[in-house]
Design a protein around this motif. Sequence first.
Motif: not given
Ligand SMILES: Cc1ncc(COP(=O)(O)O)c(C=O)c1O
Length: 397
Positions: A100, A127, A173, A205, A208, A244
């Motif tokens: 993401t 983030y 988020c 986003d 989580y 992830s």
């Molecule tokens: C709030 C948030 N969004 C997005 C990401 C990105 O995750 P990824 O690119 O592994 O999907 C993270 C990674 O730590 C995050 O904490």
Amino acid sequence: MNPDLAQLHPYPFEKLTQLKVGATPPTELAHIALSIGEPKHPTPGFIVEAVIEHLHGLSHYPSTVGTIKLRQAIADWLSRRFQLNGHVDATRHILPVNGTREALFSFAQAIINPERAPLVVMPNPFYQIYEGAAFLAGAQPYYLNCNPDTNFIPDFDAVSPDVWERCQLLYLCSPSNPTGAVIDQATLIKLIDLAHQHDFLIASDECYSEIYLDEDKPPVGLLQAAMAAGHTDFSHCVVFHSLSKRSNAPGLRSGFVAGDARVLKEFLRYRTYHGSAMPPATQAASITAWQDEDHVIYNRQYYREKFAAVLAILSPVMNVEQPEAGFYLWAETPIDDTEFARQLFNEQNVTVLPGSYLARETQDGNPGKNRVRMALVASLEECTEAAHRIRKLIENL
Ligand SMILES: Cc1ncc(COP(=O)(O)O)c(C=O)c1O
């Protein structure tokens, strides 16, 4: 060079490295890092095997839109998880992304019109990619503080209509990194109404969303709220999901974007030029990952055990509460957060991230000040040991 590059802030971990310069942690204590939000539970074997099994696919260029098999597996998962009952069309509502992070960044590049003094509204703390994406898209970030008096959810009602009028993109988020707060459905519906009224997009986003502490209370998603509000076309709404954290596979670089078909069509056009197709072996492994829920249930259970153990040790000595979701504790520090983090490293060889590094100074202050983020990603034993050392530091202050 692009002058907007100069607006990018140093990453929180660069500041943390600086903070630790000159410290001399005790060598008899092994280092424990609670600072990095990288899952440490093992990646399920069947995901690893699927990557290996499909490496022969390297001889083909993958398409940016991804295989229909992958998009269907994602659509099925999304529908199941958020009760979207037949409204998700794998051919129009889903795009695979390489994690993401890249998608959250490139989304702003694709949709912002820099000629209209755009604002990108985001929570504070946040983030850091949201802010960098705003700068490089030619927009200004507009920070909404997340404070304990509103359960770490921004006070959206306090935002003036002028700000919503200039807003082109709202990042949410939920569950939040770092606070663990979840935005409820009524608030999401209110934001969707505002997005229609002022014609901005919401990028939620939700990476989580699968790590929640009450098994009977999975966090609500933006598309679910859109459905509840009668927007079965998900207009103005886009969500970001990732394997992830859900599947302990940050190295796989696999996630997806889903929602408003009109927007995703343009985002696909952007991505085709950008060159961000997902490798075939990653696509194959992602299909199996989205189809399995057992490993995710197990994962949540392990986080629950860690939260229970750590909170039992820390709550008597500091103001720290179990979050609704995510794998972070957002704890109040008895002294300045940077000083707390420095002393903790220097005296106990434990690294945490100062909260002020994750937020920006606003006219109402820095909402990360006097807080630290602790990621409970290590083993139960390491997290428990770290908690004992943190307690010791506090008791000796
Ligand atoms: C709030 C948030 N969004 C997005 C990401 C990105 O995750 P990824 O690119 O592994 O999907 C993270 C990674 O730590 C995050 O904490």
